[in-house]
Design an enzyme around this catalytic site. Structure first.
Site, PDB file in Angstrom:
ATOM      1  N   ASP A 148       0.822  -1.202   0.000  1.00 22.39           N
ATOM      2  CA  ASP A 148       0.000   0.000   0.000  1.00 22.39           C
ATOM      3  C   ASP A 148       0.857   1.253   0.000  1.00 22.39           C
ATOM      4  O   ASP A 148       2.090   1.192   0.022  1.00 22.39           O
ATOM      5  CB  ASP A 148      -0.933  -0.007   1.215  1.00 22.39           C
ATOM      6  CG  ASP A 148      -1.944  -1.148   1.150  1.00 22.39           C
ATOM      7  OD1 ASP A 148      -2.302  -1.533   0.026  1.00 22.39           O
ATOM      8  OD2 ASP A 148      -2.348  -1.642   2.215  1.00 22.39           O
ATOM      9  N   TYR A 243       6.558 -10.901   5.741  1.00 29.14           N
ATOM     10  CA  TYR A 243       6.160  -9.527   6.032  1.00 29.14           C
ATOM     11  C   TYR A 243       6.682  -9.125   7.409  1.00 29.14           C
ATOM     12  O   TYR A 243       6.688  -9.944   8.345  1.00 29.14           O
ATOM     13  CB  TYR A 243       4.632  -9.378   6.015  1.00 29.14           C
ATOM     14  CG  TYR A 243       3.997  -9.667   4.683  1.00 29.14           C
ATOM     15  CD1 TYR A 243       3.801  -8.658   3.744  1.00 29.14           C
ATOM     16  CD2 TYR A 243       3.583 -10.963   4.353  1.00 29.14           C
ATOM     17  CE1 TYR A 243       3.210  -8.921   2.517  1.00 29.14           C
ATOM     18  CE2 TYR A 243       2.991 -11.237   3.130  1.00 29.14           C
ATOM     19  CZ  TYR A 243       2.802 -10.211   2.220  1.00 29.14           C
ATOM     20  OH  TYR A 243       2.227 -10.474   1.010  1.00 29.14           O
TER      21      TYR A 243
END
Length: 297
Positions: A148, A243
Site C-alpha cells: 500500500d 512480512y
C-alpha cells in the site's frame, strides 16, 4: 643644468614648455605593437573574414552538416527471454506498488501516474527507457504481491519478458545444438513467434541490473535477476512471503499481542480478506501462516 641661478620667470617658462611637450606625447598614438606605460593593451585585431564562396562551378561545395535524427528502435531484430527481478524500494514517496493502468501508452493513465506516482510506474518507465520491453501489456508481467501507500519492500519479485542478447537461429542450427545435448540453450515460445532462440550465458547477457539502476530513482534498486521458465509467475509460483511491520510499543501489551499472534499460525481460509474476481477463477482461498511473532527491536 644649474637651476639655482635661474630667475623665477625663467623657471616658469621652462615648466610651461615641458608641460606642452608632455601633452603632445600623450595625444600621439603609440607605434603598432607597443604599449604606453600605464595604458591597457589593445585587443588583437579581428581576423580577416572568410572569403566569399566562389561561384566557379568547378570548385567543390563545402560539405553539409547532417542533422541528428531519432531512429525508431526495432524490437523485432532482438529475441526476448523471461526473467525475474528481485528489487527493493522505499515506499514513502509512492502511492503503493501497483501502477494505475497502462501509463506508457494511455495519456489518461500517464497523467494519473504523474499525480499519484507508483513504484511500478517508475519501474516500467525505466524498462521502456532502456528498450527492454515494447509495452506493459505485451511483456507477460507478474508481481509477487502488492504493498500500500508508504509501505516499503526489500525483497519484491516481478517477472516479465525482456530484450536479450541472444540470437534467432534456423531450425537446422537448432537441431545441431539439440543433437549435441545442449537443448537447454534454446528457447522456443510464443513471445518470439515460435522461432528458436539461442540464449547467451548469464555472464554475456545484457547488464540488466546496471542498466535499470541507472534509470531508476535512488529509492528503487534492482538487486538480482534470474532466467525463469515461460510458465513462471511471480505471484502463483511463489512458495512463501515474509512480512515485517514496525510500530511504537508505547501503551501496548506486548505479551497479549504475542499470544494473539500465535492464533494466526496454521492453515486458515482468507476468502473474507480477498476481493473476489470471477474472471480469475480462484478456487483456493486457504493459506498457511508458518510463523507470526511480536518481537522488540
Amino acid at each position: 643644468m644649474d637651476y639655482e641661478s635661474w630667475t623665477k620667470d625663467e623657471l616658469i617658462a621652462k615648466l610651461r614648455s615641458l608641460d606642452v611637450k608632455c601633452n603632445e606625447h600623450v595625444k600621439r598614438p603609440p607605434p603598432s605593437g607597443s604599449v604606453s606605460p600605464g595604458s591597457t593593451p589593445l585587443a588583437d585585431p579581428a581576423p580577416p573574414s572568410d572569403p566569399a564562396p566562389s561561384s566557379d562551378p568547378a570548385s567543390p561545395a563545402p560539405p553539409r552538416k547532417r542533422k541528428g535524427r531519432m531512429v525508431d528502435f526495432d524490437f523485432s531484430r532482438f529475441p526476448q527471454r523471461k526473467v525475474a527481478f528481485k528489487f527493493s524500494y522505499l515506499g514513502w514517496p509512492y502511492h503503493g506498488l501497483a501502477r494505475q493502468g497502462n501509463s506508457l501508452t494511455s495519456e489518461e493513465k500517464h497523467q494519473i501516474e504523474l499525480t499519484y506516482p507508483t513504484v511500478e510506474g517508475a519501474l516500467f518507465k525505466a524498462l521502456a527507457h532502456c528498450k527492454l520491453i515494447t509495452s506493459e501489456t505485451t511483456c507477460d508481467y507478474s508481481r509477487c504481491g502488492r504493498t500500500d501507500r508508504g509501505v516499503s519492500g526489500f525483497g519484491q519479485v516481478v517477472a516479465m519478458y525482456v530484450r536479450s542478447t541472444g540470437k534467432f537461429i534456423t531450425e537446422e542450427e537448432a537441431r545441431v545444438i539439440v543433437d549435441a545435448g545442449q537443448e537447454h540453450l534454446i528457447i522456443r515460445d510464443a513471445q518470439n513467434g515460435g522461432r528458436p532462440v539461442l540464449l547467451p550465458s548469464n555472464e554475456h547477457e545484457l547488464t540488466y541490473i546496471n542498466m535499470l539502476n541507472k534509470s531508476l530513482p535512488p529509492e528503487i534498486r534492482i538487486h538480482a535477476w534470474s532466467p525463469v521458465a515461460p510458465s513462471f509467475s511471480a505471484r502463483f509460483s511463489c512458495k512463501s512471503r515474509f512480512y515485517r511491520y514496525f510500530f511504537p510499543q508505547s501503551g501496548l501489551d506486548i505479551q497479549a499481542m504475542q499470544e494473539a499472534a500465535k492464533r494466526y499460525e496454521g492453515a486458515h481460509d482468507f476468502r473474507n480478506f480477498c476481493r473476489l474476481d470471477p474472471a480469475k477463477q480462484i478456487k483456493n482461498f486457504e493459506r498457511i501462516v508458518q510463523s507470526a511473532q511480536i518481537t522488540r527491536v
